[in-house]
Scaffold this motif. Structure first.
Motif, short mmCIF file in Angstrom:
data_model
loop_
_atom_site.label_atom_id
_atom_site.label_comp_id
_atom_site.label_asym_id
_atom_site.label_seq_id
_atom_site.Cartn_x
_atom_site.Cartn_y
_atom_site.Cartn_z
N TYR A 68 0.85 -1.18 0.00
CA TYR A 68 0.00 0.00 0.00
C TYR A 68 0.90 1.24 0.00
O TYR A 68 2.00 1.23 0.54
N GLY A 69 0.42 2.31 -0.62
CA GLY A 69 1.18 3.55 -0.58
C GLY A 69 0.27 4.75 -0.71
O GLY A 69 -0.84 4.66 -1.24
N PHE A 70 0.75 5.88 -0.18
CA PHE A 70 0.02 7.12 -0.38
C PHE A 70 1.00 8.28 -0.45
O PHE A 70 2.14 8.19 0.03
N LYS A 71 0.54 9.37 -1.06
CA LYS A 71 1.29 10.63 -1.05
C LYS A 71 0.42 11.72 -0.45
O LYS A 71 -0.77 11.82 -0.77
N PHE A 72 1.01 12.51 0.43
CA PHE A 72 0.40 13.72 0.95
C PHE A 72 1.03 14.88 0.20
O PHE A 72 2.25 15.01 0.16
N VAL A 73 0.21 15.72 -0.44
CA VAL A 73 0.77 16.78 -1.29
C VAL A 73 -0.14 18.00 -1.25
O VAL A 73 -1.35 17.88 -1.07
N ASN A 74 0.47 19.16 -1.41
CA ASN A 74 -0.31 20.40 -1.48
C ASN A 74 -0.09 21.07 -2.83
O ASN A 74 0.85 20.74 -3.57
N GLY A 75 -0.93 22.03 -3.16
CA GLY A 75 -0.74 22.90 -4.31
C GLY A 75 -1.23 24.28 -3.97
O GLY A 75 -2.44 24.51 -3.87
N HIS A 76 -0.31 25.22 -3.74
CA HIS A 76 -0.64 26.59 -3.33
C HIS A 76 0.07 27.57 -4.26
O HIS A 76 1.24 27.91 -4.05
N ARG A 82 5.18 34.34 -1.13
CA ARG A 82 5.30 34.41 0.32
C ARG A 82 6.53 33.67 0.84
O ARG A 82 6.71 33.50 2.05
N GLY A 83 7.38 33.21 -0.11
CA GLY A 83 8.61 32.54 0.29
C GLY A 83 8.48 31.05 0.52
O GLY A 83 9.37 30.42 1.09
N TYR A 84 7.38 30.45 0.04
CA TYR A 84 7.17 29.01 0.19
C TYR A 84 7.12 28.34 -1.17
O TYR A 84 6.86 28.97 -2.20
N GLN A 85 7.32 27.01 -1.19
CA GLN A 85 7.19 26.22 -2.40
C GLN A 85 5.72 26.10 -2.79
O GLN A 85 4.84 26.01 -1.93
N THR A 86 5.45 26.07 -4.09
CA THR A 86 4.08 25.83 -4.56
C THR A 86 3.61 24.43 -4.16
O THR A 86 2.47 24.24 -3.72
N VAL A 87 4.50 23.45 -4.31
CA VAL A 87 4.16 22.05 -4.02
C VAL A 87 5.18 21.48 -3.04
O VAL A 87 6.38 21.64 -3.21
N THR A 88 4.69 20.83 -2.00
CA THR A 88 5.53 20.01 -1.12
C THR A 88 4.81 18.68 -0.91
O THR A 88 3.59 18.61 -1.02
N ALA A 89 5.56 17.65 -0.59
CA ALA A 89 4.93 16.34 -0.48
C ALA A 89 5.81 15.37 0.30
O ALA A 89 7.03 15.54 0.39
N PHE A 90 5.16 14.36 0.86
CA PHE A 90 5.88 13.21 1.38
C PHE A 90 5.05 11.97 1.08
O PHE A 90 3.84 12.06 0.81
N GLY A 91 5.69 10.80 1.09
CA GLY A 91 4.99 9.57 0.76
C GLY A 91 5.35 8.44 1.70
O GLY A 91 6.41 8.45 2.33
N VAL A 92 4.47 7.44 1.78
CA VAL A 92 4.64 6.30 2.68
C VAL A 92 4.27 5.03 1.93
O VAL A 92 3.30 4.99 1.18
N LEU A 93 5.06 3.99 2.15
CA LEU A 93 4.70 2.63 1.75
C LEU A 93 4.40 1.82 2.99
O LEU A 93 4.96 2.06 4.06
N ALA A 94 3.52 0.83 2.85
CA ALA A 94 3.18 -0.05 3.98
C ALA A 94 2.97 -1.47 3.48
O ALA A 94 2.62 -1.70 2.31
N ASP A 95 3.19 -2.41 4.39
CA ASP A 95 3.01 -3.83 4.10
C ASP A 95 1.52 -4.16 4.24
O ASP A 95 0.94 -3.99 5.32
N VAL A 96 0.91 -4.64 3.18
CA VAL A 96 -0.51 -4.96 3.21
C VAL A 96 -0.83 -6.05 4.23
O VAL A 96 -1.91 -6.06 4.84
N ARG A 97 0.10 -6.95 4.50
CA ARG A 97 -0.17 -8.08 5.40
C ARG A 97 -0.41 -7.64 6.83
O ARG A 97 -1.24 -8.24 7.53
N ASN A 98 0.32 -6.63 7.31
CA ASN A 98 0.17 -6.22 8.71
C ASN A 98 -0.08 -4.72 8.89
O ASN A 98 -0.30 -4.27 10.02
#
Length: 430
Positions: A68-76, A82-98
């Motif tokens: 399983y996997g997901f990405k958390f991402v923004n778009g501003h 304002r001195g920030y990135q338009t897009v930032t993100a992080f992602g996670v993988l997980a074992d489907v079994r547990n």
């Protein structure tokens, strides 16, 4: 104790620099092709988006029967001002079994790489193989990666670029020339499109705009141009004249999502499109005369493989790309397998008491070990603590031993060493 490998921004940049950004994108194209080839096996859904007046925050999940996997991402879009990135993100993988997480990574850089690789995959299937000139309409954070992706996919050597921000255009020109591209800094979108074989639109403003017109495509671009539309990625944001879509063969990632977020917002529900995975597997045609990938998961992608037909050198193709979770999932799995161990950190994210049903035992163990109150004011003495210079009270050595045991339990072994290092640093500063 289970720990989770973590790839941070600095380590991601070092990994890309070691491998070479174009080489990474080229390999990602192959990885994406392999996963698109098994598209029916994957759990797919449109991203979960939370919109505000400032932008959007999204969760993008997918999985197969193993990972399983997901990405958390923004778009501003107003963030850079304002001195920030338009897009930032992080992602996670997980074992489907547990359900345990198995990998955590930054995905701001990785999103740029996967977007370029997805564009490259589509271009290999939909653009004329002799394409050498890329028009870039929008020269922000994605632009260098897009140029490298098109060079990896098609051998693009010339860039014609335009942006409403002169600083962004100068930045792209400087970086692209250092990467070996011939760059024309265009005076307008029409100037950039003139003579282009591939046109990439990638603007940030979340408005219904017409960045590229039908007249530009028909009168200025090279016949048989491929349009790589990647900027329209949320409701209420478009970049293309709808007449371009009406006169072209249009390809998308996941139709239910693109109908809501992509250029398809402008078209009637009955307007026909082809999902890219269908071209990868040979179920549907792309540009006539351009080869396809072999069918089957894991088969390496090679342009030109498949049945040959006369090249369609005049038809316009459009890839209406909004970004889809499968691309991020494939990228995370690729990076997890490729990144060297010396670039990874390990985080203690999984609470694992000796008895799986006794989670409270971790709190009890911390209490028994005399864990300090994190809210106590600096310098406050705990009951029984000695003043500076006094002899250590009886049992203090036992307390320290208990703390080290707790640290090992909680994955914080080595804290004493860090305390010593910090104390030494403070002494040098003092």
């Amino acid at each position: 104790m289970t720990t989770v490998p973590f790839l941070d921004v600095a380590a991601t940049a070092r990994w890309v620099a070691r491998r070479g950004p174009q080489a990474v994108i080229a390999r990602l194209i192959d990885a994406l092709a392999a996963d698109f080839a098994r598209w029916p096996e994957l759990d797919k859904r449109a991203r979960i988006a939370s919109h505000s007046r400032d932008g959007v925050i999204e969760l993008m999940p997918t999985s197969d029967d193993t990972t399983y996997g997901f990405k958390f991402v923004n778009g501003h879009p107003r963030n850079p001002a304002r001195g920030y990135q338009t897009v930032t993100a992080f992602g996670v993988l997980a074992d489907v079994r547990n359900g345990y997480p198995t990998f955590l990574a930054e995905m701001t850089l990785l999103t740029a790489l996967r977007t370029a690789a997805t564009s490259g995959l589509a271009a290999r299937l939909l653009a004329r193989p002799d394409s050498r000139t890329l028009a870039l309409l929008g020269t922000g954070s994605q632009s260098e990666f897009q140029a490298l992706g098109m060079r990896a996919a098609l051998g693009i050597t010339r860039l014609r670029a335009w942006d409403t921000d002169p600083g962004a255009l100068a930045k792209l020109a400087r970086n692209a020339r250092a990467l070996g591209f011939e760059v024309h800094e265009a005076s307008s979108a029409a100037d950039a499109v003139t003579g282009a074989d591939v046109i990439t639109t990638c603007t940030a403003d979340k408005t219904n705009a017409t960045v590229l017109t039908q007249e530009m495509v028909q009168a200025l671009a090279h016949p048989g141009v491929h349009v790589n539309a990647i900027g329209g990625d949320c409701p209420g944001k478009t970049e293309l004249d709808p007449r371009i879509l009406a006169g072209a063969d249009v390809f998308v990632e996941y139709e239910p999502q693109t109908r809501v977020e992509g250029e398809l917002q402008q078209m009637p529900e009955a307007f026909g499109v082809t999902e890219l995975w269908e071209v990868v597997t040979g179920r549907r045609p792309g540009r006539r005369g351009v080869g396809r990938t072999p069918a089957g998961a894991g088969a390496p992608f090679e342009r030109g493989v498949g049945e040959r037909a006369a090249l369609d050198a005049t038809g316009v193709t459009v890839f209406d790309s909004v970004g889809f979770a499968v691309e991020d999932w494939a990228t995370l799995r690729f990076v997890h397998d490729d990144v060297p161990a010396d670039l990874l950190r390990h985080l203690d994210l999984v609470a694992e008491p000796d008895d799986p049903k006794d989670l409270f035992s971790l709190v009890r163990a911390a209490d028994e070990a005399g864990a300090p109150d994190p809210d106590a004011a600096p310098g406050d003495a705990a009951p029984g603590d000695a003043a500076p210079g006094d002899a250590a009270p009886a049992g203090r050595a036992d307390d320290a031993s208990a703390r080290r045991a707790l640290d090992r339990l909680m994955g914080l072994a080595g804290r004493d060493g860090r305390d010593t290092l910090l104390a030494g640093t403070a002494a040098r500063r003092g």
